[in-house]
Design a protein around this motif. Structure first.
Motif: not given
Length: 400
Positions: A150, A154, A168-170, A172-173, A178, A180-182, A184
């Motif tokens: 992570e 980042r 990073l988005g994927r 965090l999902l 989730a 925050e992942g969305e 990104w």
């Protein structure tokens, strides 16, 4: 990974596309030109002539072409000889080929040498290989080093590049916040990353936000993402707009998306044009798509071409299509081969095919006087059945 022809100015794809040019290239290679020898090796490998390709790549390496070592590694990797591939990738890396670190890391991971693979990818990332930098956090995560993965993601996402933001988005999902992942993913999609737009569209589609999903899927599809075009077609077809769906499925299929080709075939079948349906299903089936193979088999069976239908059902069933397993079971039962019928119906039932479960019930009841298949369905098969029937593309399966 593909074999590449490398020159001092960088990597270029082989452009040899006619016999005259190949003769000239072969003449230069035979005259001792190491770059021509490597280029010829690439051409032969792309054509599937691996033995001759290896000869010319080896000649290129022996004549001092350093990038030939990585191509030899790729050739052996494609053959499944990871031991030889590892040796050549190490040779390439020692010769200064920074991109070999990525392939060496992949092969080491395939061979279970995870710690060594991670170090190779660290080396590749440090040398500036973006693909190594992308793969490293994934391997760290698989190794349990989630916090380090992570932190690395980042750091890269902060550069403003859409690809690290998408990664990073994927991440965090799956492993973090989730929401925050969305955000990104949306940042990457807004910056023009079509894959991020597709991921976002699929995420919204799963939430039943069809309007928002279509907006992002269309954006990805317009940018050339074939998977997004195929999924957009599904969303439109579900809304009762098959003509619009067909347009996107055609676009996806022309870009090589096999699932979209299956859907186009289904549309033609529903319109009563089975010849056109077969024209779409056969190439997809030959390319290994199990639904296309099952659908093609159903058409062939209806036309009396049972032997060819059987071969396609077998390919589809072996690839996991439960409907094909049910059809094979019925074929064997009608021939009097109860053992094979039971084997294929059981396989179809375990994968969630209700007809296979019912036929298995009847077969076993004939032999035992009870209903063990129904008991099996109650105890575990029902969950598989429910899961299977809920798949959004179930409508694409043509039944015999």
């Amino acid at each position: 990974a593909e074999l590449r022809s490398e020159h001092a100015a960088g990597a270029v794809d082989s452009q040899v596309d006619d016999a005259h040019a190949e003769r000239q290239l072969r003449h230069a290679a035979e005259s001792g030109d190491p770059e021509a020898a490597m280029e010829l090796g690439v051409v032969l490998a792309e054509r599937g002539e691996d033995a001759d390709a290896e000869v010319w790549l080896q000649r290129a390496y022996d004549a001092g072409q350093p990038f030939a070592a990585r191509n030899l590694g790729l050739l052996h990797e494609h053959r499944g000889d990871t031991d030889a591939a590892e040796r050549w990738y190490r040779t390439a890396l020692e010769g200064g080929d920074a991109e070999a670190a990525l392939r060496l890391g992949v092969v080491l991971h395939m061979r279970g040498k995870t710690a060594a693979a991670i170090e190779c990818l660290r080396d590749g990332a440090a040398r500036g290989d973006p693909e190594a930098a992308d793969l490293l956090p994934a391997l760290l995560t698989l190794n349990g080093d989630v916090a380090e993965a992570e932190a690395m993601l980042r750091e890269r996402a902060g550069t403003g590049d859409s690809r690290p933001a998408k990664n990073l988005g994927r991440f965090l999902l799956d492993y973090g916040d989730a929401s925050e992942g969305e955000s990104w993913l949306e940042r990457a999609a807004t910056a023009g990353d079509p894959e991020a737009a597709r991921f976002l569209g699929e995420l919204l589609l799963a939430r039943r936000d069809v309007s928002g999903a279509k907006r992002w899927l269309e954006r990805a599809a317009e940018a050339g993402d074939a998977e997004a075009a195929s999924t957009l077609g599904v969303a439109l077809n579900d809304e009762g707009r098959p003509d619009e769906a067909e347009r996107w499925w055609m676009k996806a299929a022309s870009a090589g998306d096999l699932e979209a080709a299956v859907f186009v075939g289904v549309l033609h079948h529903e319109r009563g044009d089975d010849d056109e349906a077969a024209r779409w299903w056969r190439p997809a089936a030959e390319a290994g798509h199990p639904d296309a193979a099952n659908n093609l088999a159903a058409l062939l069976s209806k036309r009396g071409a049972v032997a060819e239908a059987e071969s396609w059902w077998l390919r589809a069933a072996e690839a996991g299509n439960p409907h094909a397993a049910e059809s094979l079971g019925s074929l064997y039962y009608n021939r009097g081969d109860r053992a094979e019928a039971e084997r294929w119906w059981r396989r179809g039932a375990q994968a969630g095919d209700l007809d296979a479960a019912e036929r298995l019930q009847t077969l076993l009841a004939e032999a035992t006087g009870d209903s063990p298949a129904i008991q099996w369905l109650r105890e575990g098969g029902a969950a598989a059945t429910e899961s299977f029937l809920a798949r959004w593309h179930d409508a694409a399966h043509l039944r015999a």
